[in-house]
Write an enzyme that holds these catalytic residues in place. Sequence first.
Site, short mmCIF file in Angstrom:
data_model
loop_
_atom_site.label_atom_id
_atom_site.label_comp_id
_atom_site.label_asym_id
_atom_site.label_seq_id
_atom_site.Cartn_x
_atom_site.Cartn_y
_atom_site.Cartn_z
N TYR A 93 -4.97 3.59 8.13
CA TYR A 93 -6.34 3.12 8.36
C TYR A 93 -6.71 3.48 9.54
O TYR A 93 -6.80 4.44 9.98
CB TYR A 93 -6.11 1.60 7.76
N VAL B 94 1.18 -3.79 3.58
CA VAL B 94 0.85 -5.10 4.47
C VAL B 94 2.36 -5.97 4.33
O VAL B 94 2.44 -6.77 4.90
CB VAL B 94 -0.37 -5.90 3.96
N SER C 30 0.67 -1.43 -0.02
CA SER C 30 -0.07 0.02 0.12
C SER C 30 0.85 1.30 -0.19
O SER C 30 0.32 2.39 -0.16
CB SER C 30 -1.07 0.00 1.22
N TYR D 155 -3.64 -2.46 -10.24
CA TYR D 155 -3.37 -2.25 -8.70
C TYR D 155 -2.49 -3.25 -8.22
O TYR D 155 -1.67 -3.04 -7.11
CB TYR D 155 -4.98 -2.26 -8.09
N1 GLN Z 1 -2.35 -5.34 -1.99
C1 GLN Z 1 -2.75 -5.23 -0.57
C2 GLN Z 1 -4.28 -5.46 -0.63
O1 GLN Z 1 -4.75 -4.70 -1.52
C3 GLN Z 1 -2.39 -3.75 -0.17
C4 GLN Z 1 -3.12 -3.62 1.24
C5 GLN Z 1 -2.21 -3.02 2.13
O2 GLN Z 1 -0.89 -2.95 1.92
N2 GLN Z 1 -2.62 -2.50 3.32
O3 GLN Z 1 -4.99 -5.91 0.12
#
Ligand code: GLN
Length: 298
Positions: free
Chosen positions: A233, A251, A58, A185
């Site tokens: 978040y 993540v 992300s 994405y």
């Molecule tokens: N590619 C991950 C997802 O869409 C990114 C989420 C994240 O890093 N918080 O779930």
Amino acid sequence: MMNRIHDEMQGMTDRGAVADYIPELAQVSPAHFAMSVCTADGQSFHVGEAGVPFSIQSISKVFTLALALGRLGDQLWSRVGREPSGLAFNSMVQLEHERGIPRNPFINAGAIVVTDAILAGHAPREVLGEVLRFVRQAAGDDDIHINHRVAKSEQATGHRNMALAHFLRAHGNLRNAPDLTCGVYFHQCAIEMTTRQLAQAGRFLMGGLPAARLLSPARVRRINALMMTCGHYDGSGDFAYRVGLPGKSGVGGGILVIAPGRAAIAVWSPGLDAQGNSRLGTLAVERLAQAAGWSVFG
Ligand code: GLN
């Protein structure tokens, strides 16, 4: 200071849990740790495995937002909001409640809209090339690549993101086919960088450096504001309280943190807390910000 923090982190046993909903990320050892700092006067400092690439996930949303604002300007804000979500990064419930306008560009639904906006009329390959060019230019390093196994791994299992994309499309807030936008994405999330490269890439968000001006100072300030309010978040308030600096987590266990006018910081430790943010990464930047006296709150 960084050496001391590195030593302290080596002794930590409660490292959080590695993301396992993306099969390729579940393989990563929680034992990794790295931290890099680029200061406004051009110096850089590194501890731990600062040369080992990890999945930025992300954190890529910061770069696509910068690209989208550069390309579309404030028009983007008709499709995505600027309020913290207070809910998980992949929440469906909020999107339904708000009729397909995601709360902010850093939750998944919002980032999918941003990617859809830069995709408009271009082939996915071209857009990914543009994202990579932007990141490489920001980092001043061409050795930054997409890990296609990670992208495929998420493509095969990312039903929740696909559901969000279909939902956006049902509300008229997705211009491209859901699998096309999600494909881009997933690939942007699968970009791999070292903390050394990520801290370097973050320099344009520090402000004040003419050489690092990929974006106008006003936009830099606004991206920092969004990182502060939405970058973690439903953990954003806690990050602001503990660290006092704008940051964006992924993540993969990375966090990009900006001390405006002073430094760009990248930290990596793959174990996550309940909100999906790096547990030791947060602790390490909390200690660094405190030791260095860096905070946007005085
Ligand atoms: N590619 C991950 C997802 O869409 C990114 C989420 C994240 O890093 N918080 O779930």
